[in-house]
Scaffold this active site. Structure first.
Site, PDB file in Angstrom:
ATOM      1  CG  ASP A  21      49.637  43.638  49.122  1.00 22.31           C
ATOM      2  OD1 ASP A  21      48.903  43.693  48.117  1.00 22.31           O
ATOM      3  OD2 ASP A  21      50.878  43.727  49.055  1.00 22.31           O
ATOM      4  NE  ARG A  73      45.709  44.062  41.688  1.00 20.03           N
ATOM      5  CZ  ARG A  73      46.827  44.201  40.993  1.00 20.03           C
ATOM      6  NH1 ARG A  73      47.867  44.772  41.543  1.00 20.03           N
ATOM      7  NH2 ARG A  73      46.914  43.779  39.755  1.00 20.03           N
ATOM      8  CG  ASP A 110      38.638  36.739  36.757  1.00 13.44           C
ATOM      9  OD1 ASP A 110      38.798  35.571  36.377  1.00 13.44           O
ATOM     10  OD2 ASP A 110      39.568  37.450  37.171  1.00 13.44           O
ATOM     11  CE  LYS A 116      44.667  46.157  37.851  1.00 10.39           C
ATOM     12  NZ  LYS A 116      44.786  45.852  36.412  1.00 10.39           N
TER      13      LYS A 116
END
Length: 480
Positions: free
Chosen positions: A122, A90, A249, A110
């Site tokens: 989404d 995203r 991450d 972001k």
């Protein structure tokens, strides 16, 4: 537009293994919620002649500068211990802006829409978590801790489906880079040695140029990243910050704090403090942050094995020896940090006991972490608890220790003032600001940001921002 963008996008020139070329998904009715004027000045950017409408178009990704290639970066990660191939699901990297001091900064949107890494997501973000990142990242910056920062937040004018319908938002994040331990994990998993060498060389060029001519760049890189991560986590421990989601991450190779999801600050001192709703077993609790850092660094070391040494057994031995040294580096940095918090000059064999005796007393008596050190600096906030006889006894021992090494109380106080914040983002105050912002009232957030901008200075009428609430059941959420 005379904003002052100076883009030089080196990461986008790497092979497609590292990224996907993609543009932000346009939004229908963007509106600027907040713009970080101080950060803009640091970046030599000038938005003063830009209309609110144009600012909204810029920071929503609807209007991007010409001749740049926007990308989503590929990376992997151990999320709560489980390995997953990830990537910017995203987020879109607008580019690398060069400031006048020749420093390079990633500028990333972001919440800017779906990418090939989105999986079932989404690609969008909601207003509350984006404003939380803005508030906490600015607080961490003013607390003198390396961090990514937030340049702007815009509302998209669209609703996002989470537990219910929430206002959509896009945050513009500024970072030294977005190269993570997870970036190395992704490339290592592809088992292409040329790509791994490319990433190592790129990372060194960008963040650690002092080892460009090293005989063993990969091993030196591991050592330098470990040094920075030790320093970073010691700083978190200094101010009572709990990151909340220390997946690989979310560990930046630059040594900056990155990804403010379920983060929060500890009030009452308890090493097991966890606020994240998804951290059911305390993996990322306050006291677990150092061992998890070591664990993450071990995953980083595993990625580098093929280029540390051609002989795998030798490479593993060298990497293991390096990681095994983490504890020594961390403990020395932590001990010196705690000496600073207590205004102690020089070394004394009983320092560790003195420090641990205080921490144990704080835990047993549920004393506030920040305000206890304020009390020691003669800043009295709800000080009845410090009349306890065990604390008084400890206090007298501390006073004796301060007087050693020809030290003075004034000199100790100066040292303490540099490292002990008077103000932190109290969790209930952050929630108040976010709730008001959701109702289009930004005054509460702006006042909070103003007070948080001077965490080491005495300010008038801030008692309400210094007192903790009993938030035993307080929870934070990722917002994804």
């Amino acid at each position: 537009m005379t904003i002052g963008w100076h883009f030089d996008n080196t990461y986008s020139k790497l092979s497609n293994t590292f990224k996907e070329e993609i543009k932000p998904t346009p939004v229908h009715n963007p509106a600027v919620v907040i713009l970080n004027d101080n950060l803009a000045k640091d970046l030599n950017l000038d938005f003063s002649n830009i209309s609110k409408k144009d600012l909204s178009e810029i920071f929503s990704g609807n209007k991007i500068p010409k001749d740049i290639t926007t990308i989503a970066q590929a990376y992997a990660g151990h999320q709560f211990g489980h390995f997953t191939m990830l990537g910017d699901g995203r987020a879109v990297l607008l580019g690398e802006h060069i400031a006048s001091n020749n420093k390079r900064f990633d500028v990333q949107f972001k919440g800017s829409g779906r990418t090939s890494f989105s999986r079932t997501g989404d690609g969008r973000a909601v207003l509350g978590p984006m404003l939380r990142e803005y508030i906490i990242s600015e607080a961490i910056h003013t607390l003198k801790i390396p961090t990514t920062r937030s340049l702007a937040v815009v509302k998209t004018g669209e609703k996002v489906v989470r537990e219910n319908l929430l206002p959509g938002a896009i945050l513009t994040r500024v970072a030294s880079s977005h190269i993570r331990v997870g970036t190395f994990q992704y490339i290592a998993a592809k088992q292409n040695l040329d790509d791994l060498n490319t990433l190592v060389n790129y990372t060194i060029d960008r963040h650690y140029p002092e080892i460009k001519s090293s005989n063993n760049k990969a091993l030196d890189l591991l050592n330098l990243v470990m040094e920075r991560q030790c320093k970073l986590v010691v700083d978190w421990m200094r101010v009572g910050f709990i990151h909340g989601v220390m997946n690989t991450d979310n560990m930046a190779i630059s040594g900056e704090t990155i990804d403010y999801g379920p983060c929060a600050f500890m009030n009452q001192y308890d090493p097991k403090t966890v606020f994240s709703s998804i951290d059911k077993f305390g993996r990322y609790s306050f006291s677990n942050q150092p061992p998890i850092t070591k664990w993450n660094l071990a995953r980083f070391a595993e990625c580098l094995i093929p280029i540390i040494n051609k002989d795998e057994d030798t490479a593993i031995k060298l990497a293991t020896e390096t990681i095994d040294n983490f504890q020594n580096i961390y403990e020395e940095k932590w001990l010196n940090m705690m000496r600073d918090k207590l205004g102690l000059y020089g070394n004394d064999k009983n320092d560790k006991k003195l420090i641990n005796d205080l921490l144990n007393w704080m835990q047993k008596n549920k004393a506030d972490y920040t305000n206890t050190f304020c009390y020691l600096m003669n800043i009295k906030i709800n000080d009845q608890i410090y009349k306890d006889e065990h604390f008084v006894k400890w206090y007298n021992e501390w006073q004796k220790r301060i007087s050693k090494n020809n030290n003075s109380k004034e000199r100790s106080l100066k040292l303490m003032n540099n490292v002990n914040p008077i103000i932190i983002p109290r969790n209930h105050k952050v929630e108040e600001a976010l709730a008001a912002a959701n109702e289009d009232n930004l005054e509460v957030m702006n006042k909070l940001l103003s007070i948080l901008s001077k965490p080491y200075e005495k300010q008038v009428d801030i008692q309400d921002y210094q007192l903790p609430l009993n938030n035993k059941d307080y929870q934070t959420f990722c917002g994804t």
